[in-house]
Design an enzyme around this catalytic site. Structure first.
Site, PDB file in Angstrom:
ATOM      1  N   HIS A  54       0.827  -1.212   0.000  1.00  0.00           N
ATOM      2  CA  HIS A  54       0.000   0.000   0.000  1.00  0.00           C
ATOM      3  C   HIS A  54       0.861   1.262   0.000  1.00  0.00           C
ATOM      4  O   HIS A  54       1.507   1.576   0.990  1.00  0.00           O
ATOM      5  CB  HIS A  54      -0.909  -0.025   1.246  1.00  0.00           C
ATOM      6  CG  HIS A  54      -1.854   1.122   1.345  1.00  0.00           C
ATOM      7  ND1 HIS A  54      -3.169   1.061   0.918  1.00  0.00           N
ATOM      8  CD2 HIS A  54      -1.690   2.382   1.827  1.00  0.00           C
ATOM      9  CE1 HIS A  54      -3.762   2.222   1.139  1.00  0.00           C
ATOM     10  NE2 HIS A  54      -2.885   3.043   1.693  1.00  0.00           N
TER      11      HIS A  54
ATOM     12  N   HIS B 106       0.994   5.494  -1.750  1.00  0.00           N
ATOM     13  CA  HIS B 106       0.410   6.564  -2.585  1.00  0.00           C
ATOM     14  C   HIS B 106       1.571   7.343  -3.209  1.00  0.00           C
ATOM     15  O   HIS B 106       2.110   8.264  -2.587  1.00  0.00           O
ATOM     16  CB  HIS B 106      -0.389   7.550  -1.730  1.00  0.00           C
ATOM     17  CG  HIS B 106      -1.503   6.964  -0.930  1.00  0.00           C
ATOM     18  ND1 HIS B 106      -2.828   7.139  -1.255  1.00  0.00           N
ATOM     19  CD2 HIS B 106      -1.510   6.215   0.199  1.00  0.00           C
ATOM     20  CE1 HIS B 106      -3.595   6.528  -0.357  1.00  0.00           C
ATOM     21  NE2 HIS B 106      -2.818   5.962   0.546  1.00  0.00           N
TER      22      HIS B 106
ATOM     23  N   GLU C 185      -8.385   4.837  -7.686  1.00  0.00           N
ATOM     24  CA  GLU C 185      -9.170   5.181  -6.493  1.00  0.00           C
ATOM     25  C   GLU C 185     -10.562   5.731  -6.820  1.00  0.00           C
ATOM     26  O   GLU C 185     -10.726   6.583  -7.676  1.00  0.00           O
ATOM     27  CB  GLU C 185      -8.411   6.217  -5.657  1.00  0.00           C
ATOM     28  CG  GLU C 185      -9.086   6.561  -4.332  1.00  0.00           C
ATOM     29  CD  GLU C 185      -8.261   7.553  -3.518  1.00  0.00           C
ATOM     30  OE1 GLU C 185      -7.771   7.152  -2.446  1.00  0.00           O
ATOM     31  OE2 GLU C 185      -8.093   8.703  -3.950  1.00  0.00           O
TER      32      GLU C 185
ATOM     33  N   SER D 124     -18.506  11.409  -1.633  1.00  0.00           N
ATOM     34  CA  SER D 124     -19.631  11.048  -0.768  1.00  0.00           C
ATOM     35  C   SER D 124     -20.894  11.841  -1.089  1.00  0.00           C
ATOM     36  O   SER D 124     -21.962  11.559  -0.564  1.00  0.00           O
ATOM     37  CB  SER D 124     -19.243  11.275   0.695  1.00  0.00           C
ATOM     38  OG  SER D 124     -18.920  12.633   0.906  1.00  0.00           O
TER      39      SER D 124
ATOM     40  N   HIS E  21      -9.207   1.775   2.514  1.00  0.00           N
ATOM     41  CA  HIS E  21      -8.840   2.236   3.856  1.00  0.00           C
ATOM     42  C   HIS E  21     -10.021   1.942   4.766  1.00  0.00           C
ATOM     43  O   HIS E  21     -11.174   2.125   4.366  1.00  0.00           O
ATOM     44  CB  HIS E  21      -8.609   3.755   3.872  1.00  0.00           C
ATOM     45  CG  HIS E  21      -7.412   4.218   3.101  1.00  0.00           C
ATOM     46  ND1 HIS E  21      -7.491   4.842   1.894  1.00  0.00           N
ATOM     47  CD2 HIS E  21      -6.090   4.162   3.404  1.00  0.00           C
ATOM     48  CE1 HIS E  21      -6.276   5.160   1.469  1.00  0.00           C
ATOM     49  NE2 HIS E  21      -5.399   4.750   2.366  1.00  0.00           N
TER      50      HIS E  21
ATOM     51  N   GLU F 163      -9.221   4.030  10.261  1.00  0.00           N
ATOM     52  CA  GLU F 163      -7.835   4.437  10.486  1.00  0.00           C
ATOM     53  C   GLU F 163      -7.679   5.260  11.768  1.00  0.00           C
ATOM     54  O   GLU F 163      -6.637   5.202  12.408  1.00  0.00           O
ATOM     55  CB  GLU F 163      -7.422   5.269   9.264  1.00  0.00           C
ATOM     56  CG  GLU F 163      -6.093   5.932   9.333  1.00  0.00           C
ATOM     57  CD  GLU F 163      -5.723   6.606   8.011  1.00  0.00           C
ATOM     58  OE1 GLU F 163      -6.607   6.796   7.148  1.00  0.00           O
ATOM     59  OE2 GLU F 163      -4.538   6.929   7.849  1.00  0.00           O
TER      60      GLU F 163
HETATM   61  O1  MCF Z   1      -3.334   6.519   3.713  1.00  0.00           O
HETATM   62  C1  MCF Z   1      -3.072   7.863   3.981  1.00  0.00           C
HETATM   63  C2  MCF Z   1      -4.010   8.272   5.093  1.00  0.00           C
HETATM   64  N1  MCF Z   1      -5.393   7.905   4.843  1.00  0.00           N
HETATM   65  C3  MCF Z   1      -6.098   8.261   3.715  1.00  0.00           C
HETATM   66  N2  MCF Z   1      -5.677   8.718   2.570  1.00  0.00           N
HETATM   67  C4  MCF Z   1      -4.459   8.998   2.112  1.00  0.00           C
HETATM   68  C5  MCF Z   1      -3.248   8.681   2.717  1.00  0.00           C
HETATM   69  N3  MCF Z   1      -2.248   9.197   2.000  1.00  0.00           N
HETATM   70  C6  MCF Z   1      -2.790   9.792   0.943  1.00  0.00           C
HETATM   71  N4  MCF Z   1      -4.140   9.671   0.984  1.00  0.00           N
HETATM   72  C7  MCF Z   1      -4.999  10.242  -0.068  1.00  0.00           C
HETATM   73  C8  MCF Z   1      -6.185   9.436  -0.488  1.00  0.00           C
HETATM   74  O2  MCF Z   1      -5.848   8.456  -1.412  1.00  0.00           O
HETATM   75  O3  MCF Z   1      -5.564  11.430   0.403  1.00  0.00           O
HETATM   76  C9  MCF Z   1      -6.559  11.791  -0.496  1.00  0.00           C
HETATM   77  C10 MCF Z   1      -7.113  10.498  -1.041  1.00  0.00           C
HETATM   78  O4  MCF Z   1      -7.076  10.558  -2.425  1.00  0.00           O
HETATM   79  C11 MCF Z   1      -7.551  12.746   0.087  1.00  0.00           C
HETATM   80  S1  MCF Z   1      -8.578  12.182   1.359  1.00  0.00           S
HETATM   81  C12 MCF Z   1      -7.609  12.224   2.804  1.00  0.00           C
HETATM   82 FE    FE Z   2      -3.214   5.018   2.439  1.00  0.00          FE
END
Ligand code: MCF
Ligand code: FE
Length: 407
Positions: free
Chosen positions: A65, A67, A145, A149, A210, A213
């Site tokens: 996992h 990003h 992704e 909502s 996710h 968390e």
């Molecule tokens: O995993 C971490 C923390 N949790 C959620 N989202 C993200 C994380 N790092 C980047 N993100 C991204 C997610 O994929 O943040 C964006 C989303 O596109 C905005 S929402 C928090």
């Molecule tokens: Fe993440």
């Protein structure tokens, strides 16, 4: 056909077999694993790449996992509390994404390779990371992704998601596998969730989401209260969560390769459901510490397999799997150090492979020949201690083999 030998071969197989002075015969798949002596006898005419003293050969690491689009962050985002982090992401997202150029992402991927990663589960929000992933020798399960909502935005968001997924499919290959990421239970509308999961079922795509968390997420999903209420009211004019945790999980039936990331605040019932779905948990120990001051209680997982993910540089200071393994080893100080080190190496290899639906992560006949080698600083007397020393001392690898090729 190629042969490589090392002082230690850590197979990560069912029996945790470690071979002293072992050798591996492979083409794109692993053909045979045995002692160097036996392999030399059986294949007298094939040249063997004999690695030096204190060398270790093991399956390539799988970062389940990450990003990559958030790779430019170092000193921008706030840590210590999920709500502060979220607001800092909203404030700086555009500049961070723009700074994460294709060149920067490619540099990060090269460094990930140098630090032992041969496969990633890349969570892609915009597909800005597609080209670097396709170009890299690292295997990528590319999770497009789904997020949104607000009911009146769903059609647009679903169409955009399908565009990104269809584009990713054009690049599909043995080492680039399109898949679906559901952002989270608080940010994905039930309709969007249902439609994307139908797509995953019909096309047999891996899914990653996710899940629970933070405390803030828990309070919002269960009770429609806490700091998320302020956030949703301000930004989205929303006063109620779109799903309860169990309603969300109930949608994920019959998804073959399924994983939930974080799950720090998941209840026993949630975990029971995750187990019954046959899902895996992506454990991101550094991310949990930085964003939430929290830690996944591994003893609650029982039979749920867990994998290791760095998450992005949005919630980590490193994308190195060895850094992440060291953090996990330090954070879970209640576990027996040798047993847990062995478990961590499997989490970072075979478990990651299974979660992503791949045939990797073990040095065993017929598995993909994805292997790494590196050198320990000194001799190891007791084989029991080897996994721990590997985690403690490895920063970079000497060789990376992916699909049977030295890359
Ligand atoms: O995993 C971490 C923390 N949790 C959620 N989202 C993200 C994380 N790092 C980047 N993100 C991204 C997610 O994929 O943040 C964006 C989303 O596109 C905005 S929402 C928090
Ligand atoms: Fe993440």
């Amino acid at each position: 056909m190629k042969i490589i030998s090392a002082n230690w071969v850590i197979t990560c197989d069912e029996n945790n077999r470690i071979i002293k002075n072992g050798a591996v015969v492979f083409d794109d798949k692993i053909i045979e694993v045995d002692s160097l002596l036996e392999i030399e006898k059986k294949y007298p005419n094939i040249e063997i790449n004999k690695l030096d003293k204190n060398s270790v050969l093991m399956p390539g690491l799988i970062n389940s996992h990450v990003h990559l689009e958030f790779s430019s962050n170092t000193t921008t985002l706030k840590y210590g509390n999920f709500y502060s982090w979220l607001n800092s992401v909203i404030k700086h997202r555009e500049e961070l994404i723009n700074k994460a150029t294709k060149e920067l992402i490619s540099t990060k991927l090269s460094r990930m390779k140098k630090t032992g990663t041969t496969t990633i589960g890349a969570i892609s929000s915009y597909s800005f990371d597609i080209e670097p992933c396709v170009k890299s020798p690292i295997n990528t399960v590319f999770f497009c992704e789904v997020i949104g909502s607000k009911a009146d935005m769903i059609d647009t968001l679903f169409a955009d998601f399908k565009n990104r997924l269809n584009n990713a499919k054009k690049y599909a290959s043995k080492s680039f596998i399109p898949a679906i990421a559901i952002h989270s239970p608080y940010s994905v509308h039930p309709f969007l969730l249902r439609e994307s999961l139908n797509l995953a079922r019909n096309e047999n795509l891996a899914v990653s989401a996710h899940f629970l968390e933070s405390k803030e997420e828990f309070d919002w999903l269960h009770k429609d209260e806490g700091s998320f209420l302020e956030f949703f009211k301000n930004f989205l004019n929303q006063e109620k969560a779109v799903s309860k945790p169990m309603e969300f999980l109930n949608q994920f039936t019959n998804i073959k390769n399924l994983s939930f990331t974080h799950c720090v605040e998941a209840s026993e019932r949630d975990l029971e459901k995750i187990k019954n779905l046959g899902a895996n948990i992506n454990h991101c120990v550094t991310s949990n510490r930085l964003l939430n001051n929290s830690k996944l209680d591994l003893s609650k997982l029982k039979d749920i397999p867990f994998t290791i993910g760095t998450d992005g540089l949005s919630s980590n200071n490193s994308l190195s799997m060895f850094d992440e393994l060291r953090n996990a080893l330090m954070a879970h100080y209640d576990k027996n150090i040798n047993d847990f080190s062995r478990m961590l190496l499997k989490a970072a290899t075979i478990n990651g492979s299974r979660a992503l639906g791949l045939n990797k992560g073990v040095i065993e006949n017929e598995f993909d020949a994805d292997m790494i080698s590196f050198t320990l600083p000194d001799e190891v007397e007791d084989i029991e201690d080897l996994p721990m020393y590997v985690i403690l001392h490895t920063k970079f690898v000497d060789n990376t083999i992916i699909g049977g090729e030295y890359v």
